[in-house]
Design an enzyme around this catalytic site. Sequence first.
Site, short mmCIF file in Angstrom:
data_model
loop_
_atom_site.label_atom_id
_atom_site.label_comp_id
_atom_site.label_asym_id
_atom_site.label_seq_id
_atom_site.Cartn_x
_atom_site.Cartn_y
_atom_site.Cartn_z
N SER A 270 23.96 -2.46 -46.31
CA SER A 270 22.57 -2.12 -46.03
C SER A 270 21.68 -3.34 -46.15
O SER A 270 21.98 -4.27 -46.91
CB SER A 270 22.09 -1.04 -47.00
OG SER A 270 21.93 -1.62 -48.28
N LYS A 271 20.62 -3.31 -45.41
CA LYS A 271 19.65 -4.41 -45.42
C LYS A 271 19.11 -4.60 -46.83
O LYS A 271 18.93 -5.71 -47.31
CB LYS A 271 18.53 -4.07 -44.42
CG LYS A 271 17.36 -5.01 -44.40
CD LYS A 271 17.61 -6.12 -43.42
CE LYS A 271 16.74 -7.34 -43.56
NZ LYS A 271 15.37 -7.23 -43.85
N ARG A 272 18.86 -3.45 -47.49
CA ARG A 272 18.27 -3.51 -48.84
C ARG A 272 19.19 -4.25 -49.80
O ARG A 272 18.76 -5.08 -50.58
CB ARG A 272 18.00 -2.08 -49.33
CG ARG A 272 17.03 -1.97 -50.46
CD ARG A 272 16.56 -0.53 -50.62
NE ARG A 272 17.67 0.43 -50.57
CZ ARG A 272 18.48 0.69 -51.56
NH1 ARG A 272 18.31 0.09 -52.72
NH2 ARG A 272 19.46 1.56 -51.44
#
Length: 492
Positions: free
Chosen positions: A260-262
């Site tokens: 995930s980007k996060r």
Amino acid sequence: MSSTNDKGNVRVRIAPSPTGNLHVGTARTALYNYLYARRHNGTFILRLEDTDEERSKEAYTDDIIDGLKWLGITWDEGLTVGGPYPPYRQTEKIDHYAAEAQKLIAAGKAYNCYATTDELAALKEEQKANNLPTRYDNRSRNLSAEQTAAALAEGRVASVRFLINEPQVVSWQDQIKGEISIDTADLGGDMVIVKSNGVAIYNFAVVIDDVDMKMTHVIRGEDHIHNTAKQILIYEAMGAPMPHFAHAPLMFDIERQKLSKRKHGEAVHVDYYRKQGYMPEAIVNYLTQMSWTHPEEKEIYTMEEAGRLFDLDKVSKSNAVFDVDRLNWFNSHYIRSLPLDLIVERSQPYLQVFKNGESYEAADIERMISIVRGGLTKLSEIGPALEFFFVTQPEIADDVKETSIATAGARLVLEKFLTALPQVPWSDQAGCKKVVDTLGKEISIKGKDLYWPLRAALSGTTHGPDLGAIISILGEKRVRERLEAALGLCSA
Ligand code: GLU
């Protein structure tokens, strides 16, 4: 479930939302669709699902298109002489979706809902407080004419909700996962299909597009499984032919965390790898084999080869793992084995830093690249690997000096080679090395006692590419200057 579209005219698509740069997971899904189309002589379409006006950005659209093209994933539909058409965009069809929603309302399969955002938020809070799953309570399903008139008189604006009967089981034969059954009670209640601002939401627009574009197979990530159940209900309500569905496993990192980007930042984006000098061929090969097994269990193959063999029955059901070390292995392979002129061309951006340094003929730069590429993981490493050629004098670190220039025989080796320079056949790298070996024999010095002083003097390090090649590429003037400078560092 009945499927009326058959394999003869395979039509598949990738439908990214331009709310972020091209994700490696989207690239893999695009690839699987593309390969499936190639395998079945079908059509592969790019459609931008850009109805989320707040989060969609043109810059993301550009990144997605550039990234797909860079990987070599081209879409067929709309291709014209002179270049690809723009992809399909959902924002061009807002009125069409709204009209389809009206048809469902007329058929009693959808209805206007006047609940406000605040009311729905309050409902959610109440459900949470009572430890209940959060869902819409279907409150506007059977509004009387008076209730509707009252809502309108209050200035409320309707959203359109699709009616989901409960309990009911939605089942389909997934082309990757096998039989899947979802209980409609788990779908969150009657769902919004057109927001109060008149814009259709994904689950509705996607069905209309897949019907309009005559999709035969919808191949996408496993995170869409619940959406598929909702979409099947919409197909049924519309009486539309349904595609086959195939859900590819999600991608996790080596610690089993979802990509995930996060959590992983830019490392989830194709562009991150592109900038570092990853080869598109390596990324394509890596992503393809991540969840698909080649019939001969080969690891290395081209996209073209995969396009002749790919099928959904060989796509794994279990989670995929994105492992940068594995990707690096593929990348090293491609840097080593792609045609040299292609690697030279792709290296150019990383050589710009040397534009004011020592200058070389193009043919010599090609030789430099050919002698170092075997040791590179990514092309961005080519700058550091070739730097010694471009500086006026390579820097020799103290610990290198210790083991090379400060040794007993170093001065003799360097002096001897300086004297031998007139005999060096400069354009012949094997010949260059031979001169070194011959002089070593004369002074009875061999191995690292012979090579390390020369390597350190010429390249600043005791390791690296073939010594003969280094000598040959540097040429007489630079070799002489470097030997003389290193002699100045030798003990008397
Ligand atoms: N826009 C959706 C996404 O980016 C597409 C899903 C689909 O393929 O239907 O996840």
